[in-house]
Design an enzyme around this catalytic site. Structure first.
Site, PDB file in Angstrom:
ATOM      1  N   GLY A 167       0.801  -1.219   0.000  1.00 52.25           N
ATOM      2  CA  GLY A 167       0.000   0.000   0.000  1.00 52.25           C
ATOM      3  C   GLY A 167       0.835   1.271   0.000  1.00 52.25           C
ATOM      4  O   GLY A 167       0.497   2.246  -0.675  1.00 52.25           O
ATOM      5  N   ASN A 197      -7.923   3.694   8.936  1.00 54.21           N
ATOM      6  CA  ASN A 197      -7.370   2.494   9.568  1.00 54.21           C
ATOM      7  C   ASN A 197      -7.548   2.475  11.081  1.00 54.21           C
ATOM      8  O   ASN A 197      -7.531   1.412  11.699  1.00 54.21           O
ATOM      9  CB  ASN A 197      -5.886   2.339   9.214  1.00 54.21           C
ATOM     10  CG  ASN A 197      -5.129   3.637   9.261  1.00 54.21           C
ATOM     11  OD1 ASN A 197      -5.530   4.631   8.663  1.00 54.21           O
ATOM     12  ND2 ASN A 197      -4.027   3.655   9.985  1.00 54.21           N
ATOM     13  N   GLN A 251      -7.581  -0.334   3.530  1.00 53.69           N
ATOM     14  CA  GLN A 251      -8.394  -0.971   4.585  1.00 53.69           C
ATOM     15  C   GLN A 251      -9.720  -1.511   4.066  1.00 53.69           C
ATOM     16  O   GLN A 251     -10.488  -2.094   4.824  1.00 53.69           O
ATOM     17  CB  GLN A 251      -8.639   0.014   5.732  1.00 53.69           C
ATOM     18  CG  GLN A 251      -7.398   0.331   6.540  1.00 53.69           C
ATOM     19  CD  GLN A 251      -6.853  -0.860   7.336  1.00 53.69           C
ATOM     20  OE1 GLN A 251      -7.544  -1.873   7.538  1.00 53.69           O
ATOM     21  NE2 GLN A 251      -5.607  -0.777   7.772  1.00 53.69           N
ATOM     22  N   SER A 283      -3.402  -3.402  -0.544  1.00 52.41           N
ATOM     23  CA  SER A 283      -2.263  -4.103   0.053  1.00 52.41           C
ATOM     24  C   SER A 283      -2.654  -5.543   0.372  1.00 52.41           C
ATOM     25  O   SER A 283      -3.725  -5.786   0.948  1.00 52.41           O
ATOM     26  CB  SER A 283      -1.869  -3.370   1.334  1.00 52.41           C
ATOM     27  OG  SER A 283      -0.843  -4.069   1.982  1.00 52.41           O
ATOM     28  N   THR A 325      11.844  -7.271 -11.110  1.00 52.17           N
ATOM     29  CA  THR A 325      11.291  -8.627 -11.177  1.00 52.17           C
ATOM     30  C   THR A 325      10.216  -8.783 -10.107  1.00 52.17           C
ATOM     31  O   THR A 325      10.408  -8.407  -8.954  1.00 52.17           O
ATOM     32  CB  THR A 325      12.421  -9.666 -10.998  1.00 52.17           C
ATOM     33  OG1 THR A 325      13.420  -9.371 -11.979  1.00 52.17           O
ATOM     34  CG2 THR A 325      11.920 -11.079 -11.188  1.00 52.17           C
ATOM     35  N   CYS A 344       2.214   1.171  12.336  1.00 53.09           N
ATOM     36  CA  CYS A 344       3.500   1.755  11.948  1.00 53.09           C
ATOM     37  C   CYS A 344       3.931   2.843  12.919  1.00 53.09           C
ATOM     38  O   CYS A 344       5.054   3.308  12.870  1.00 53.09           O
ATOM     39  CB  CYS A 344       3.451   2.280  10.524  1.00 53.09           C
ATOM     40  SG  CYS A 344       1.993   3.220  10.177  1.00 53.09           S
TER      41      CYS A 344
HETATM   42  C1  LIG Z   1      -4.934   3.127   5.227  1.00 52.49           C
HETATM   43  C2  LIG Z   1      -3.583   2.548   4.970  1.00 52.49           C
HETATM   44  N1  LIG Z   1      -2.887   2.943   3.914  1.00 52.49           N
HETATM   45  C3  LIG Z   1      -1.664   2.445   3.626  1.00 52.49           C
HETATM   46  C4  LIG Z   1      -1.087   1.495   4.424  1.00 52.49           C
HETATM   47  C5  LIG Z   1       0.267   0.966   4.086  1.00 52.49           C
HETATM   48  O1  LIG Z   1       0.174  -0.320   3.510  1.00 52.49           O
HETATM   49  P1  LIG Z   1       1.452  -1.281   3.485  1.00 52.49           P
HETATM   50  O2  LIG Z   1       1.680  -1.752   4.880  1.00 52.49           O
HETATM   51  O3  LIG Z   1       1.064  -2.379   2.548  1.00 52.49           O
HETATM   52  O4  LIG Z   1       2.588  -0.478   2.942  1.00 52.49           O
HETATM   53  C6  LIG Z   1      -1.769   1.050   5.563  1.00 52.49           C
HETATM   54  C7  LIG Z   1      -1.159   0.085   6.487  1.00 52.49           C
HETATM   55  O5  LIG Z   1      -1.392   0.095   7.664  1.00 52.49           O
HETATM   56  C8  LIG Z   1      -3.055   1.579   5.833  1.00 52.49           C
HETATM   57  O6  LIG Z   1      -3.774   1.189   6.888  1.00 52.49           O
END
Ligand SMILES: Cc1ncc(COP(=O)(O)O)c(C=O)c1O
Length: 422
Positions: A96, A179, A207, A227, A265, A352
Site C-alpha cells: 500500500g 485504519n 483498509q 495491500s 522482477t 507503523c
Molecule cells: C490506510 C492505509 N494505507 C496504507 C497502508 C500501508 O500499507 P502497506 O503496509 O502495505 O505499505 C496502511 C497500512 O497500515 C493503511 O492502513
C-alpha cells in the site's frame, strides 16, 4: 451471547498450542488487530510451496518463465475482478505505501513536466503516513497541500473540501476508510466533485479489501491503492488501480515489467497469494454482515459492562470490523501491554506508529484531547474472529481496566496523603 450470525471463515491455522504467561497460566492467544495485518490464510500454505517450485523469472521466454507468467496472469485476472477493474488497469506494487507514493508522485511529476498550473493537492487530515509524508515531500518540490479537516466523529468537512476545489486542483486523495476509526468516506461524491473541476482522484483503499465490496468503477476514482497483507495474503505485494488512459509515471525505472509502469522482477509468490484470496471475493458481503454484528455486540457488551467508555467515530459509515474506544482514566499503552500478557493482541493506533509516545495524529485531528487520545484502544476483527474470542476479550478487558483504574486511584490517594504531610 451472539446468536444467529453467520459463521466465521477459517482463514488461518488456529494456534492449537496454548501459550503460557509469566505467571505460568495457560491461555489461547486471541488476535484482534486485523487492521495492522491479517493472518495468512491456511489454504495459502500448501499453494505457496507449489508456487515456490515455479521459481523462474516471469519475463523469461523459455519454459521456466511460462509457469510464473501464468501465475501472474491468473492473479491479475482474479484481483481485477475483485476490484471491478480491467486486468490491464492493475499495477502490482510491493504494498500500500508504494501504491500511495506512486499515485501522488506520479501525478505531481507528470503535471510539473507539462508546466501545468494545477499544483494543489487535497488530502484529508486523517490520511495514512504514506500519504501524509509523500505530500510533505512533494510540498518541498512545489506542491500546495490543502488539508481538509474532520469532525469530532471523524466525518470529513465536505463544505471545506468543495470550497478548496478549483482550476488549480491537481488531485484529491482521500482514503476509502480510516485504519484507526474505520470511518468510511463518501468517495463517490468526492470523485464527482473533483472531476467537475478537472482534478484527478486517488483513493487509499488499503483498509477496504476483504471488509467491504470494492468497485473502483462505481467509486469513479482514477487511482486506488491496495495491500495484500491486510487481506490474509503475504506481505510484499499490493496493487495500484490505474484507470485506463491515466498518464501514470513509474517510480522505479528499469525493465518493462507491469507494462513499463513498475520496473523490477515481480514478487510472484506474494502476488499469487493476493490473487488467490481475490477468488474469495464473494464471501466479503457475508463477512461484512457477520463482522458488523460481532463488532456491534462487542461494543454493546463493553459499554454495558465497563463504565467510562466511549466509541470514536460514527455509528454507521464504519468498517464492519473496527472499533476505536476511549477508556477514561486508563493509559492505552499500559492497557495494551496488560492485555498482551493475557494473550489478547490489540493496538492503540496505527501499527507503523506504535512505540511512538505521541498520541495518534488521527485522533488528535478529530479533536480529541491528548489525554483522550492516549486512553484509546483500537480493536479490529477478522474473518477468523469468533464469538468465543470476543466474549473472552470483553471479560479480560473488564478485569484489566478495573485493575488499572484501582491502581491509579490508590496511587492518587497516596500522592494526596504525601502532599498533606508536607
Ligand atoms: C490506510 C492505509 N494505507 C496504507 C497502508 C500501508 O500499507 P502497506 O503496509 O502495505 O505499505 C496502511 C497500512 O497500515 C493503511 O492502513
Amino acid at each position: 451471547m451472539l446468536r444467529n450470525i453467520l459463521r466465521p471463515i477459517s482463514v488461518r491455522v488456529k494456534e492449537s498450542q496454548l501459550m503460557t504467561n509469566f505467571q505460568g497460566r495457560s491461555f489461547k492467544p486471541v488476535y484482534l488487530d486485523h487492521n495492522a495485518t491479517s493472518p495468512l490464510a491456511a489454504e495459502l500454505r500448501p499453494l505457496a510451496l507449489e508456487w515456490l517450485d515455479r521459481w523462474g523469472n516471469p519475463s523469461s521466454i523459455h519454459q521456466w518463465g511460462r509457469g510464473p507468467k501464468s501465475i501472474m496472469r491468473e492473479a491479475r485476472n482474479h484481483f481485477s475482478q475483485m476490484i471491478g477493474a480491467h486486468p490491464l488497469e492493475v499495477v502490482f506494487t510491493s504494498g500500500g505505501s508504494e501504491a500511495n507514493n506512486q499515485a501522488l508522485k506520479s501525478a505531481f511529476f507528470h503535471l510539473s513536466r507539462q508546466g501545468s498550473e494545477r499544483r494543489q493537492y487535497l488530502i484529508s487530515a486523517v490520511e495514512h503516513p504514506s500519504v501524509m509524508k509523500t505530500m510533505e515531500f512533494l510540498a518541498g518540490l512545489g506542491a500546495e497541500v490543502l488539508t481538509v479537516p474532520v469532525s469530532r466523529q471523524g466525518l470529513l468537512d465536505l463544505d471545506t473540501l468543495r470550497s478548496y476545489l478549483g482550476p488549480k486542483t491537481a488531485m484529491v486523495s482521500v482514503m476509502y476508510a480510516n485504519n484507526e476509526t474505520g470511518h468510511i468516506f463518501p468517495i463517490k461524491k468526492i470523485s464527482e466533485w473533483a472531476h467537475e473541476v478537472g482534478a484527478w482522484v486517488h483513493c487509499d483503499a488499503v483498509q477496504a479489501l476483504g471488509k467491504v465490496p470494492v468497485d473502483v468503477k462505481s467509486w469513479g476514482v482514477d487511482l486506488a491503492s491496495f495491500s495484500g497483507h491486510k487481506f490474509y495474503s503475504l506481505k510484499g505485494a499490493g496493487a495500484l488501480y490505474v484507470r485506463k488512459g491515466f498518464p501514470l509515471e513509474s517510480l522505479i525505472h528499469g525493465g518493462g515489467q507491469e507494462r513499463g509502469r513498475r520496473a523490477g522482477t515481480e514478487n510472484v509468490l506474494a502476488i499469487a497469494a493476493l490473487g488467490h484470496m481475490a477468488r474469495r471475493r464473494d464471501q466479503v458481503q457475508d463477512q461484512f454482515l457477520r463482522l458488523r454484528a460481532l463488532r456491534d455486540q462487542m461494543e454493546k457488551e463493553i459499554l454495558s459492562q465497563i463504565s467510562g467508555v466511549r466509541v470514536n467515530g460514527p455509528d454507521n459509515l464504519r468498517l464492519p470490523n473496527t472499533s476505536s474506544l476511549i477508556l477514561d482514566g486508563v493509559d492505552g499503552e499500559t492497557l495494551l501491554m496488560n492485555l498482551d500478557l493475557e494473550g489478547f493482541a490489540v493496538s492503540t493506533g496505527a501499527a507503523c506508529s506504535s512505540g511512538n509516545p505521541e498520541p495518534s495524529p488521527v485522533l488528535m485531528a478529530m479533536g480529541l484531547t491528548r489525554e483522550e487520545a492516549q486512553s484509546s484502544l483500537r480493536l479490529s476483527l477478522g474473518w477468523d474472529s469468533t464469538e468465543e474470542e470476543v466474549e473472552s476479550f470483553v471479560r479480560a478487558l473488564k478485569a484489566v481496566v478495573e485493575r488499572l483504574r484501582k491502581i491509579k486511584r490508590e496511587s492518587t490517594k497516596l500522592e494526596q496523603k504525601q502532599k498533606e504531610r508536607l
